[in-house]
Scaffold this motif. Structure first.
Motif, PDB file in Angstrom:
ATOM      1  N   LEU A 138      -1.256   1.175 -10.509  1.00 50.61           N
ATOM      2  CA  LEU A 138      -1.358   1.907  -9.247  1.00 50.61           C
ATOM      3  C   LEU A 138       0.011   2.396  -8.775  1.00 50.61           C
ATOM      4  N   VAL A 139       1.035   1.564  -8.931  1.00 49.45           N
ATOM      5  CA  VAL A 139       2.384   1.966  -8.523  1.00 49.45           C
ATOM      6  C   VAL A 139       2.878   3.118  -9.388  1.00 49.45           C
ATOM      7  N   THR A 142       0.871   6.402  -8.660  1.00 52.73           N
ATOM      8  CA  THR A 142       1.187   6.997  -7.358  1.00 52.73           C
ATOM      9  C   THR A 142       2.546   7.673  -7.363  1.00 52.73           C
ATOM     10  N   LEU A 145       2.416  10.804  -9.593  1.00 55.38           N
ATOM     11  CA  LEU A 145       1.641  11.876  -8.964  1.00 55.38           C
ATOM     12  C   LEU A 145       2.444  12.563  -7.870  1.00 55.38           C
ATOM     13  N   LEU A 146       3.134  11.808  -7.044  1.00 57.35           N
ATOM     14  CA  LEU A 146       3.943  12.407  -5.983  1.00 57.35           C
ATOM     15  C   LEU A 146       5.091  13.229  -6.569  1.00 57.35           C
ATOM     16  N   SER A 180      -0.245  12.164 -14.707  1.00 58.21           N
ATOM     17  CA  SER A 180       0.098  10.914 -14.019  1.00 58.21           C
ATOM     18  C   SER A 180      -0.692   9.744 -14.590  1.00 58.21           C
TER      19      SER A 180
END
Length: 287
Positions: A138-139, A142, A145-146, A180
Motif C-alpha cells: 500500500l505504501v 500510493t 501513484l502520486l 504503480s
C-alpha cells in the motif's frame, strides 16, 4: 512429648479460586493488530523516509527534466509511445529505491535480532509476513501513484498547445495506476527475497541483478544461434516489461513479447509463487 499441631487452613483469595485474573484486558489478537504493528515499524524508521524521499525525487526529477526537453521540440516526438513516456525513465532508476526498501522491511529485522520480538508477540509467522507485505504494498503503490501522476500531469501540461497528441484514457490508466501496481509488486518481490535470504546486501544485489541482468546479457548475445534466447531475455526483462505500460496498447513491444497488461500478470504470478515459498520456509526455519 509435644504433639504436632495441625496447621490452620489459610483463606484463599476469591480471585485465586478459579485462577489468576489479570487486571489488564486480554484481547485475542487478529490480523488488524499485525497490520498496526507493521505500519508503526515502517513509518517510524528513518530508512523508510530517506528511501521513499530519494525515490520521489528521482521519479519527479527525471520525469520533469525529460518533459521539459521534449516540450522544447514537440515536433520531434514521434512514435507510438504514450505521451506519458518520460515517467518511464524515472521509475526505472527509482526501482532501486523500492527494491532497497522492500528488502530492508524484512531483512533488517533479522540483522538486528528484532524478529525474535516480533515472532514472540505474534507467533503466526505467515500472519507477520502477510502484514508486512500488505503495508509495504500500500505504501509503495500510493507513493508511486502520486509521483507518476504528478509527472503525467506536468508533461501533459507542457505539451498542451504544442500540437502533440494528448494521452488517451487507457494510456492515462496504464501510465499511472497500472505502472504503480507493477512497481509495488516489484518491491513486494524484493520483500519476499529479503525474507528468504535474511541478508540485506545479498538480497538487494540479487534483485538488482534480476532487474538489469537479462537486458545486459541479451545485449552481448551476438551469435545467430542465440537469437531466440536473446529475444526472450530482451522482451521479458523487467525494463522492457515496464516500458509496455507506455507503449502502443494495440501491440507488444517486440514480435513475441508481452503486451497490454501481460507484464502485470507475469510479475503477479512470480511474486505469488515466491510468497508461498517464503511462507513455507518460515514454518521450517528457526528465528
Amino acid at each position: 512429648m509435644s504433639t504436632p499441631q495441625t496447621p490452620m487452613p489459610q483463606a484463599v483469595p476469591p480471585a485465586w479460586k478459579d485462577g489468576y485474573t489479570s487486571p489488564i484486558p486480554v484481547v485475542r489478537t487478529h490480523f488488524g493488530h499485525a497490520l498496526a504493528s507493521e505500519w508503526t515499524k515502517i513509518r517510524s524508521v528513518r530508512s523508510t523516509m530517506w528511501t521513499l524521499g530519494v525515490y520521489v525525487l528521482i521519479v519527479l526529477g527525471f520525469g520533469l527534466l525529460l518533459g521539459l526537453l521534449i516540450a522544447r521540440s514537440p515536433s520531434e516526438y514521434q512514435g507510438n509511445e504514450s505521451p506519458l513516456v518520460p515517467g518511464f525513465f524515472g521509475l526505472l532508476i527509482g526501482s532501486v529505491c523500492l527494491i532497497t526498501l522492500g528488502v530492508l522491511t524484512t531483512a533488517s529485522e533479522y540483522g538486528t535480532g528484532m524478529v525474535r520480538t516480533t515472532m514472540t508477540a505474534c507467533p503466526s509467522r505467515t500472519r507477520v509476513l502477510a502484514a508486512k507485505a500488505a503495508v509495504f504494498f500500500l505504501v509503495a503503490f500510493t507513493v508511486t501513484l502520486l509521483s507518476a501522476g504528478i509527472v503525467a500531469l506536468a508533461h501533459t501540461a507542457l505539451l498542451d498547445g504544442s500540437g502533440a497528441r494528448q494521452p488517451t484514457g487507457e494510456e492515462w490508466f496504464k501510465g499511472t495506476v497500472g505502472v504503480s501496481l507493477y512497481m509495488a509488486l516489484l518491491g513486494l518481490l524484493s520483500l519476499v527475497m529479503g525474507t528468504v535470504l535474511r541478508h540485506s546486501a545479498g538480497a538487494i544485489t540479487i534483485m538488482i541483478g534480476v532487474v538489469l541482468g537479462p537486458l545486459v546479457i541479451a545485449a552481448f548475445m551476438y551469435a545467430r544461434s542465440l537469437e531466440k534466447l536473446r529475444e526472450v531475455l530482451f522482451n521479458y526483462s523487467i525494463p522492457s516489461q515496464l516500458s509496455v505500460f507506455y507503449s502502443d496498447p494495440s501491440g507488444p513491444l517486440g514480435d513475441s513479447g508481452p503486451s497490454g497488461w501481460d507484464p502485470l500478470w507475469i510479475i503477479l504470478g512470480v511474486t505469488a509463487v515466491a510468497f508461498a515459498g517464503a511462507c513455507a520456509l518460515l514454518q521450517k526455519r528457526d528465528v
